[in-house]
Design an enzyme around this catalytic site. Structure first.
Site, mmCIF file in Angstrom:
data_model
loop_
_atom_site.group_PDB
_atom_site.id
_atom_site.type_symbol
_atom_site.label_atom_id
_atom_site.label_comp_id
_atom_site.label_asym_id
_atom_site.label_seq_id
_atom_site.Cartn_x
_atom_site.Cartn_y
_atom_site.Cartn_z
ATOM 1 N N TYR A 1 -38.958 77.584 -58.366
ATOM 2 C CA TYR A 1 -37.223 78.487 -58.447
ATOM 3 C C TYR A 1 -36.629 77.428 -57.958
ATOM 4 O O TYR A 1 -35.515 77.580 -59.000
ATOM 5 C CB TYR A 1 -37.561 78.878 -56.761
ATOM 6 C CG TYR A 1 -35.757 79.452 -56.672
ATOM 7 C CD1 TYR A 1 -35.405 80.512 -56.516
ATOM 8 C CD2 TYR A 1 -35.170 78.188 -55.830
ATOM 9 C CE1 TYR A 1 -34.559 81.411 -55.994
ATOM 10 C CE2 TYR A 1 -33.753 79.467 -55.355
ATOM 11 C CZ TYR A 1 -33.571 80.201 -54.781
ATOM 12 O OH TYR A 1 -32.347 80.616 -54.778
ATOM 13 N N SER B 1 -27.674 77.631 -56.708
ATOM 14 C CA SER B 1 -28.377 77.403 -55.760
ATOM 15 C C SER B 1 -27.822 75.441 -55.563
ATOM 16 O O SER B 1 -27.870 75.086 -56.662
ATOM 17 C CB SER B 1 -29.482 77.549 -55.457
ATOM 18 O OG SER B 1 -30.748 76.497 -54.707
#
Length: 355
Positions: A193, A180
């Site tokens: 996360y 990400s």
């Protein structure tokens, strides 16, 4: 130490500008569908895709079907995978389903074994499965943090190890790990996360060096994909303890990331921030880390805490799979646009009343 004057620094600034522009242009190429010659290279290759029941995974599988590839579909939702497999075959590819919880090592080993039994090889292994948790760090239950780490980090570790063993045995292969932009730029309310995605990036860098030292780097490659926030069922599936409906500013469409993942299976890219927003954040954080983190945190606060419509706490699909959210695009951008229009309408109405 004296600062360089303008004339001394200009060549360095020019080099950086050229490098940044080149990177942005290359990223743009990566987000488009493959050229005809690249499509022919994909035909007949075998791809393992985890997290294939929705989002990027489903999008990659269907696109690979259009390119007549062999696709091994892995996720926790068996019935949904069967539907994806049918669509892949209809598009012209071959597909098999392997029910897999990537947080379980034995499931991932079975996935690798089944791939070899059916197709005899795996040209590309895509570690794409992932779950999210949104909210203040102290507000999210520890058991959900633990499961998030099982899927997002341990799942990538298990998948990477299985893939590399297979690649070394057959003499070649491409490992693609979905990270990400948060692998490089931390984001408020995404503590665990973001931590797992940073670890995925670090793992990719280490594996690259180990492959170089062992003499395998010419034939075996590792790529980390780093998207910006994308409109997929990720937001619907995330555990959420923020008090607001999960969202982020200026989301990208999933097709950019789908194309970038497949592009990376053919081209030499060690890390690939997908799209101009991810690339700009990536470069900005290297130049101005503290300012970039501050701006990112402010954006997250505004969109997730301050202005998001209220939402009750939920475990999402972190602990158990949920039937909702089976598509590639989940319509988050459309909902946000409608909410913004409604808010503007209320404000205009209040102004008229006051007048």
């Amino acid at each position: 130490m004296k600062l360089m004057n303008y004339r001394q620094s200009f060549p360095l600034l020019s080099m950086f500008a050229i490098s940044a522009l080149t990177s942005l242009l290359l990223t743009g190429c990566a987000t488009k569908q493959l050229s005809k010659s690249d499509r022919r290279k994909v035909q007949g290759k075998t791809f393992v895709v985890t997290g294939a029941s929705s989002g990027f995974g489903r999008g990659v599988a269907l696109r690979l079907g259009e390119y007549h590839a062999n696709v091994v579909l892995a996720a926790r939702r068996g019935e949904v995978l069967e539907s994806v497999a049918a669509d892949v075959r209809k598009a012209g590819g071959q597909a098999i389903v392997v029910l897999t919880d990537v947080g379980r090592q034995q499931d991932v080993e079975r996935l690798a074994d089944t791939t070899v039994k059916v197709f005899g090889k795996a040209d590309v292994w895509i570690n794409n499965a992932g779950v999210g948790a949104i909210g203040g760090f102290e507000d999210i239950p520890l058991d959900e943090y633990s499961k998030l780490i099982d899927v997002n980090l341990k799942g990538v570790v298990y998948g990477s190890q299985a893939a590399l063993k297979l690649f070394k045995k057959q003499g070649y292969g491409k490992l693609i790990n979905t990270g990400s932009v948060e692998s490089a730029v931390p984001l408020a309310y995404h503590a665990t996360y973001g931590s797992t995605k940073a670890a995925v990036r670090a793992l990719g860098n280490v594996l690259h060096q180990e492959l170089r030292l062992s003499g395998h780097l010419k034939k075996i490659k590792v790529v980390t994909i780093m998207p910006w926030a994308v409109d997929t069922p990720f937001w619907r599936h995330a555990a959420n303890y923020s008090g607001g409906t999960p969202r982020m500013a200026a989301m990208d469409g999933p097709e950019k990331v789908v194309n970038a993942i497949i592009f990376s299976s053919l081209h030499r890219r060690r890390e690939l921030p997908v799209g101009w927003k991810a690339r700009a954040s990536y470069i900005s954080h290297r130049l101005m880390p503290h300012l970039t983190e501050r701006i990112s945190a402010n954006i997250a606060y505004r969109y997730q805490i301050k202005t998001a419509p209220p939402a009750p706490p939920t475990k999402g699909s972190v602990m158990l799979p949920m039937p909702e959210g089976q598509g590639i695009d989940d319509g988050v951008r459309q909902r946000m646009k409608a909410e913004k229009k409604e808010q503007k309408g209320r404000k205009d109405s209040n102004k008229r009343i006051e007048q």
